[in-house]
Design a protein around this motif. Structure first.
Motif, PDB file in Angstrom:
ATOM      1  N   PHE A 178      54.027  33.262  15.372  1.00  0.00           N
ATOM      2  CA  PHE A 178      55.375  33.781  15.145  1.00  0.00           C
ATOM      3  C   PHE A 178      56.438  32.748  15.500  1.00  0.00           C
ATOM      4  CE2 PHE A 178      54.124  34.834  19.454  1.00  0.00           C
ATOM      5  CZ  PHE A 178      55.240  34.519  20.213  1.00  0.00           C
ATOM      6  N   ASP A 179      57.632  32.966  14.940  1.00  0.00           N
ATOM      7  CA  ASP A 179      58.777  32.144  15.312  1.00  0.00           C
ATOM      8  C   ASP A 179      59.984  33.002  15.712  1.00  0.00           C
ATOM      9  OD1 ASP A 179      59.730  33.051  12.844  1.00  0.00           O
ATOM     10  OD2 ASP A 179      59.492  31.127  11.838  1.00  0.00           O
ATOM     11  N   GLN A 180      59.804  34.326  15.668  1.00  0.00           N
ATOM     12  CA  GLN A 180      60.876  35.245  16.061  1.00  0.00           C
ATOM     13  C   GLN A 180      60.254  36.556  16.527  1.00  0.00           C
ATOM     14  OE1 GLN A 180      63.773  35.919  12.955  1.00  0.00           O
ATOM     15  NE2 GLN A 180      64.570  37.728  13.945  1.00  0.00           N
ATOM     16  N   VAL A 181      60.854  37.155  17.550  1.00  0.00           N
ATOM     17  CA  VAL A 181      60.378  38.448  18.041  1.00  0.00           C
ATOM     18  C   VAL A 181      61.590  39.322  18.348  1.00  0.00           C
ATOM     19  CG1 VAL A 181      59.015  39.669  19.768  1.00  0.00           C
ATOM     20  CG2 VAL A 181      58.360  37.353  19.096  1.00  0.00           C
ATOM     21  N   ASP A 182      61.572  40.527  17.789  1.00  0.00           N
ATOM     22  CA  ASP A 182      62.593  41.522  18.098  1.00  0.00           C
ATOM     23  C   ASP A 182      61.975  42.568  19.007  1.00  0.00           C
ATOM     24  OD1 ASP A 182      64.550  40.319  16.459  1.00  0.00           O
ATOM     25  OD2 ASP A 182      63.798  41.371  14.696  1.00  0.00           O
ATOM     26  N   HIS A 183      62.699  42.917  20.065  1.00  0.00           N
ATOM     27  CA  HIS A 183      62.237  43.932  21.021  1.00  0.00           C
ATOM     28  C   HIS A 183      63.135  45.152  20.885  1.00  0.00           C
ATOM     29  CE1 HIS A 183      62.329  45.488  25.389  1.00  0.00           C
ATOM     30  NE2 HIS A 183      61.296  46.021  24.762  1.00  0.00           N
ATOM     31  N   TYR A 184      62.526  46.271  20.575  1.00  0.00           N
ATOM     32  CA  TYR A 184      63.225  47.547  20.502  1.00  0.00           C
ATOM     33  C   TYR A 184      62.783  48.376  21.695  1.00  0.00           C
ATOM     34  CZ  TYR A 184      64.355  46.480  15.625  1.00  0.00           C
ATOM     35  OH  TYR A 184      64.839  45.903  14.478  1.00  0.00           O
ATOM     36  N   SER A 185      63.743  48.983  22.384  1.00  0.00           N
ATOM     37  CA  SER A 185      63.397  49.824  23.529  1.00  0.00           C
ATOM     38  C   SER A 185      64.274  51.071  23.528  1.00  0.00           C
ATOM     39  CB  SER A 185      63.559  49.056  24.845  1.00  0.00           C
ATOM     40  OG  SER A 185      64.903  48.659  25.025  1.00  0.00           O
ATOM     41  N   ILE A 186      63.735  52.106  24.148  1.00  0.00           N
ATOM     42  CA  ILE A 186      64.461  53.372  24.240  1.00  0.00           C
ATOM     43  C   ILE A 186      64.244  53.957  25.625  1.00  0.00           C
ATOM     44  CG2 ILE A 186      62.554  54.763  23.323  1.00  0.00           C
ATOM     45  CD1 ILE A 186      64.697  56.456  21.835  1.00  0.00           C
ATOM     46  N   LYS A 187      65.297  54.512  26.173  1.00  0.00           N
ATOM     47  CA  LYS A 187      65.186  55.236  27.438  1.00  0.00           C
ATOM     48  C   LYS A 187      65.182  56.718  27.080  1.00  0.00           C
ATOM     49  CE  LYS A 187      67.626  51.764  30.191  1.00  0.00           C
ATOM     50  NZ  LYS A 187      66.488  51.039  30.576  1.00  0.00           N
ATOM     51  N   ILE A 188      64.029  57.326  27.270  1.00  0.00           N
ATOM     52  CA  ILE A 188      63.896  58.738  26.922  1.00  0.00           C
ATOM     53  C   ILE A 188      62.890  59.378  27.867  1.00  0.00           C
ATOM     54  CG2 ILE A 188      62.097  58.338  25.189  1.00  0.00           C
ATOM     55  CD1 ILE A 188      63.486  60.600  23.529  1.00  0.00           C
ATOM     56  N   ASP A 189      63.227  60.564  28.321  1.00  0.00           N
ATOM     57  CA  ASP A 189      62.379  61.315  29.227  1.00  0.00           C
ATOM     58  C   ASP A 189      61.280  62.013  28.437  1.00  0.00           C
ATOM     59  OD1 ASP A 189      62.159  64.305  30.738  1.00  0.00           O
ATOM     60  OD2 ASP A 189      62.111  62.532  32.040  1.00  0.00           O
ATOM     61  N   GLU A 190      60.083  62.074  29.007  1.00  0.00           N
ATOM     62  CA  GLU A 190      58.960  62.731  28.331  1.00  0.00           C
ATOM     63  C   GLU A 190      59.265  64.195  28.031  1.00  0.00           C
ATOM     64  OE1 GLU A 190      55.259  62.127  30.407  1.00  0.00           O
ATOM     65  OE2 GLU A 190      55.671  59.990  30.580  1.00  0.00           O
ATOM     66  N   ASN A 191      59.948  64.871  28.947  1.00  0.00           N
ATOM     67  CA  ASN A 191      60.279  66.285  28.718  1.00  0.00           C
ATOM     68  C   ASN A 191      61.173  66.457  27.501  1.00  0.00           C
ATOM     69  OD1 ASN A 191      58.768  67.233  30.893  1.00  0.00           O
ATOM     70  ND2 ASN A 191      60.441  66.817  32.321  1.00  0.00           N
ATOM     71  N   GLU A 192      62.080  65.518  27.287  1.00  0.00           N
ATOM     72  CA  GLU A 192      62.939  65.570  26.104  1.00  0.00           C
ATOM     73  C   GLU A 192      62.093  65.464  24.836  1.00  0.00           C
ATOM     74  OE1 GLU A 192      66.424  62.879  24.001  1.00  0.00           O
ATOM     75  OE2 GLU A 192      66.124  62.690  26.173  1.00  0.00           O
ATOM     76  N   LEU A 193      61.081  64.599  24.867  1.00  0.00           N
ATOM     77  CA  LEU A 193      60.186  64.461  23.717  1.00  0.00           C
ATOM     78  C   LEU A 193      59.373  65.724  23.479  1.00  0.00           C
ATOM     79  CD1 LEU A 193      58.822  60.842  24.161  1.00  0.00           C
ATOM     80  CD2 LEU A 193      60.189  61.695  22.263  1.00  0.00           C
ATOM     81  N   PHE A 194      58.847  66.297  24.563  1.00  0.00           N
ATOM     82  CA  PHE A 194      58.035  67.505  24.423  1.00  0.00           C
ATOM     83  C   PHE A 194      58.882  68.668  23.912  1.00  0.00           C
ATOM     84  CE2 PHE A 194      55.467  65.454  28.014  1.00  0.00           C
ATOM     85  CZ  PHE A 194      54.689  64.752  27.113  1.00  0.00           C
ATOM     86  N   ASP A 195      60.135  68.778  24.382  1.00  0.00           N
ATOM     87  CA  ASP A 195      61.037  69.810  23.874  1.00  0.00           C
ATOM     88  C   ASP A 195      61.303  69.599  22.386  1.00  0.00           C
ATOM     89  OD1 ASP A 195      61.169  70.928  26.397  1.00  0.00           O
ATOM     90  OD2 ASP A 195      63.142  70.068  26.882  1.00  0.00           O
ATOM     91  N   LEU A 196      61.485  68.347  22.016  1.00  0.00           N
ATOM     92  CA  LEU A 196      61.741  68.020  20.621  1.00  0.00           C
ATOM     93  C   LEU A 196      60.538  68.388  19.746  1.00  0.00           C
ATOM     94  CD1 LEU A 196      63.929  66.739  18.845  1.00  0.00           C
ATOM     95  CD2 LEU A 196      62.867  64.515  19.293  1.00  0.00           C
ATOM     96  N   ILE A 215      67.655  56.115  15.638  1.00  0.00           N
ATOM     97  CA  ILE A 215      66.997  57.180  16.407  1.00  0.00           C
ATOM     98  C   ILE A 215      67.039  56.917  17.913  1.00  0.00           C
ATOM     99  CG2 ILE A 215      65.552  57.934  14.484  1.00  0.00           C
ATOM    100  CD1 ILE A 215      63.201  56.442  15.789  1.00  0.00           C
ATOM    101  N   GLY A 216      67.848  55.915  18.320  1.00  0.00           N
ATOM    102  CA  GLY A 216      68.077  55.726  19.749  1.00  0.00           C
ATOM    103  C   GLY A 216      67.533  54.466  20.382  1.00  0.00           C
ATOM    104  N   PHE A 217      66.831  53.636  19.619  1.00  0.00           N
ATOM    105  CA  PHE A 217      66.316  52.384  20.163  1.00  0.00           C
ATOM    106  C   PHE A 217      67.422  51.337  20.228  1.00  0.00           C
ATOM    107  CE2 PHE A 217      62.306  54.304  19.084  1.00  0.00           C
ATOM    108  CZ  PHE A 217      61.380  53.741  19.947  1.00  0.00           C
ATOM    109  N   THR A 218      67.326  50.460  21.202  1.00  0.00           N
ATOM    110  CA  THR A 218      68.214  49.319  21.331  1.00  0.00           C
ATOM    111  C   THR A 218      67.433  48.083  20.905  1.00  0.00           C
ATOM    112  OG1 THR A 218      69.310  50.348  23.219  1.00  0.00           O
ATOM    113  CG2 THR A 218      69.625  47.993  22.955  1.00  0.00           C
ATOM    114  N   LYS A 219      68.073  47.219  20.141  1.00  0.00           N
ATOM    115  CA  LYS A 219      67.400  46.017  19.635  1.00  0.00           C
ATOM    116  C   LYS A 219      67.887  44.789  20.399  1.00  0.00           C
ATOM    117  CE  LYS A 219      66.863  43.192  15.472  1.00  0.00           C
ATOM    118  NZ  LYS A 219      67.281  43.042  14.071  1.00  0.00           N
ATOM    119  N   ASN A 220      66.929  43.969  20.851  1.00  0.00           N
ATOM    120  CA  ASN A 220      67.226  42.682  21.477  1.00  0.00           C
ATOM    121  C   ASN A 220      66.290  41.639  20.898  1.00  0.00           C
ATOM    122  OD1 ASN A 220      69.244  43.316  23.592  1.00  0.00           O
ATOM    123  ND2 ASN A 220      67.607  44.662  24.310  1.00  0.00           N
TER     124      ASN A 220
END
Length: 174
Positions: free
Chosen positions: A28-46, A83-88
């Protein structure tokens, strides 16, 4: 004397096998990192909601399920920030360390945790602007889903590599 040489040979062979490093997962010559701060309970409710929007369904499929299933399934990537991810972008200065983490290795001990994985970190590996690899990582379960390589990824993250990757991606840079 021959017995001593035989024993030394076995020790050296054992040592060299346990320290074996194999092929890199990606060129590779480039890498994008996507991250999200989300609680597991929020996912299970969803997940329990009956009428999910298209973006809510995508969020669950990406974070909890096995989407994407193939390296050619890249249509979700432009939607990650929606959908809530941040890209770096991962700095080129960190590519060598990243390459050492995403490399086939053998380990003396291999650990596996049994938990529900929540993939909060996604790495998109590119070469000449083409997507060549995708790695979804759950730092809580020490689990990953890696697409785009023919290299054996079964022991990915062992021997402290999950910790190294977490520090590389998530520590604040001064």
């Amino acid at each position: 004397m021959n017995k001593s040489l035989f024993i030394i040979g076995i020790i050296l062979l054992t040592f060299s096998c346990s320290q074996k490093k194999g092929d890199y997962y990606f060129d590779f010559d480039q890498v994008d990192h996507y991250s999200i701060k989300i609680d597991e309970n929020e996912l299970f409710d969803l997940e329990e909601k009956k009428n999910l929007t298209q973006n809510q369904r995508l969020k669950i499929d990406i974070i909890v399920n096995d989407k994407p299933e193939k390296i050619s399934d890249t249509a979700f990537i432009p939607k990650l920030t929606k959908i809530g991810f941040t890209k770096n972008k991962v700095s080129e200065n960190e590519h060598a360390e990243l390459n050492e983490i995403f490399r086939e290795k053998s380990h003396d001990e291999v650990y596996a945790l049994a938990c529900v994985h929540v993939y909060r970190d996604i790495l998109i590996f590119k070469k000449s602007d083409s997507i060549i690899g995708i790695a979804k990582v759950c730092f809580d379960c020490l689990d990953s889903q890696i697409l785009g390589t023919d290299v054996n990824t079964m022991e990915f993250g062992q021997s402290g590599d999950y910790g190294k990757l977490n520090r590389l991606l998530n520590e604040k840079k001064l």
